[in-house]
Design an enzyme around this catalytic site. Structure first.
Site, mmCIF file in Angstrom:
data_model
loop_
_atom_site.group_PDB
_atom_site.id
_atom_site.type_symbol
_atom_site.label_atom_id
_atom_site.label_comp_id
_atom_site.label_asym_id
_atom_site.label_seq_id
_atom_site.Cartn_x
_atom_site.Cartn_y
_atom_site.Cartn_z
ATOM 1 N NE ARG A 51 -1.418 -1.970 3.165
ATOM 2 C CZ ARG A 51 -2.478 -2.644 2.730
ATOM 3 N NH1 ARG A 51 -3.604 -2.027 2.526
ATOM 4 N NH2 ARG A 51 -2.398 -3.924 2.506
ATOM 5 C CB THR A 52 3.639 2.561 2.009
ATOM 6 O OG1 THR A 52 2.936 2.311 3.225
ATOM 7 C CG2 THR A 52 4.374 3.877 2.138
ATOM 8 C CE LYS A 80 24.478 -6.630 -9.078
ATOM 9 N NZ LYS A 80 24.672 -5.726 -10.226
ATOM 10 N NE ARG A 101 7.520 0.810 4.166
ATOM 11 C CZ ARG A 101 6.261 0.520 4.460
ATOM 12 N NH1 ARG A 101 5.824 -0.714 4.337
ATOM 13 N NH2 ARG A 101 5.429 1.451 4.860
ATOM 14 C CG HIS A 129 5.099 4.784 8.260
ATOM 15 N ND1 HIS A 129 5.163 5.540 7.107
ATOM 16 C CD2 HIS A 129 4.441 3.638 7.921
ATOM 17 C CE1 HIS A 129 4.574 4.874 6.128
ATOM 18 N NE2 HIS A 129 4.135 3.727 6.597
HETATM 19 C C1 NCD Z 1 2.248 0.197 8.355
HETATM 20 C C2 NCD Z 1 3.751 0.077 8.276
HETATM 21 O O1 NCD Z 1 4.283 -0.310 7.239
HETATM 22 O O2 NCD Z 1 4.359 0.388 9.287
HETATM 23 N N1 NCD Z 1 1.618 -0.006 7.135
HETATM 24 C C3 NCD Z 1 1.592 0.939 6.172
HETATM 25 O O3 NCD Z 1 2.462 1.741 5.993
HETATM 26 N N2 NCD Z 1 0.500 0.985 5.441
HETATM 27 C C4 NCD Z 1 1.668 -0.637 9.416
HETATM 28 C C5 NCD Z 1 1.922 -2.118 9.387
HETATM 29 O O4 NCD Z 1 2.635 -2.645 8.542
HETATM 30 O O5 NCD Z 1 1.358 -2.768 10.275
#
Ligand code: NCD
Length: 322
Positions: A51-52, A80, A101, A129
């Site tokens: 999703r992100t 690598k 991420r 986050h």
């Molecule tokens: C969250 C994350 O990645 O920290 N999800 C997200 O960004 N949509 C929460 C989770 O993974 O539980």
């Protein structure tokens, strides 16, 4: 050139500006559909995410920009042995802005001091986050009509849940906020968040293991998944994974106007029957997330679009009258 690594790098006024922009994008999407024409966003996802990453990609496409990147460490040169610093320098030659991420806390920060383009922290390990927090604030503002004077409950994995840490930091700057921290003892909020945020800013909070006992007091309930991937011990995960399940029955204990948020993905912690409850805001939250990411990308790329404040004011007045 500016990055976003920690939510506290944005002032309360800037947060408000981003929310106003997101609202304007929602009201007038066509006005924004080409503002990032010719710009590229690199999504560097060293940790699985759907999703992100898709939210960032959708955000950039809806601004008329382009997207490149990878969605797992195995398909990057990290496999690598390349350092995050080098990856950031290299990708700065290809893209105008980076969303990263990473499973290691601090990796996006390292990228930001090595990149020559803005870096957005899209989640670093169990730490922070900030773009989820942008979504959470916008959701609360829409659901409750305010970001002050409320009791916010966080339930589930408060130790590893990075979205919780960032949202607590952001909300601590508003007035009249009280936190109720609901978790198993093993998954309590880390000491550094408690000390640096709650104690330092003298924000009232209480801790409990009992969700039902505190439900009636809450204006917002922020549910979280137990973060399986951060456990060192599978047995402990299995023991704790179903600690809290929000059901339609339990929702009867809550205020009529309480908003239920969840960063998603959901595992077991909210039963599907709750989705029909008008207080379940988690799917609306997904949409707000995209608009807030659009607003953030524009801000970091210094793209300003005039917001018709007279119109925004008129909307607010109309809402008040209704
Ligand atoms: C969250 C994350 O990645 O920290 N999800 C997200 O960004 N949509 C929460 C989770 O993974 O539980």
């Amino acid at each position: 050139m500016r990055s976003l690594i920690d939510i506290l790098e944005l002032s309360v006024e800037e947060l408000e500006g981003l929310m106003n922009t997101a609202d304007d994008i929602m009201a007038h999407p066509a006005k924004y559909s080409e503002v990032c024409h010719g710009k590229k966003l690199a999504t560097l996802f060293f940790e699985p995410s759907t999703r992100t990453r898709l939210s960032f990609e959708a955000a950039m496409y809806e601004l008329g920009g382009n997207v490149l990147g990878f969605s797992e460490a195995a398909s990057s040169s990290a496999s690598k042995g390349e350092s995050v610093a080098d990856t950031a320098k290299v990708v700065s030659c290809y893209a105008d802005i980076i969303a990263m991420r990473h499973p290691k806390e601090g990796a996006p920060y390292v990228a930001s001091i090595n990149a020559s383009v803005p870096v957005i922290n899209a989640g670093d390990g169990g730490h922070n986050h900030p773009t989820q927090t942008l979504a959470d604030l916008e959701t609360i503002r829409h659901e409750l009509g305010r970001l002050n004077d409320m009791t916010v409950g966080f339930c589930g994995d408060l130790k590893f849940g990075r979205t919780v840490h960032s949202l607590i930091a952001a909300l601590s700057r508003y007035t009249g906020i009280k936190f109720v921290l609901i978790s198993p003892v093993e998954l309590r909020l880390p000491d550094y968040v408690r000390r640096d945020i709650l104690v330092t800013n003298r924000v009232p909070y209480m801790e409990t293991t009992d969700l039902e006992a505190v439900l009636p007091e809450l204006d917002v309930l922020y549910m979280t998944r137990i973060q399986k991937e951060r456990f060192f011990n599978e047995e402990e995960y299995l023991r704790l994974k179903d600690s809290y399940i929000l059901t339609a029955d339990k929702m009867k204990l809550a205020k009529e106007k309480m908003a239920v948020l969840h960063p998603l993905p959901r595992v077991n912690e909210i039963s599907v029957a709750v989705d029909k409850d008008p207080r379940a805001a988690y799917f609306r939250q997904v949409l707000y997330a995209k608009y807030m990411r659009m607003a953030l990308i524009m801000k970091l790329l210094n793209i300003a679009v005039e917001i018709d404040t007279a119109e925004a004011g008129a909307d607010a007045e109309a809402e008040e009258e209704a």
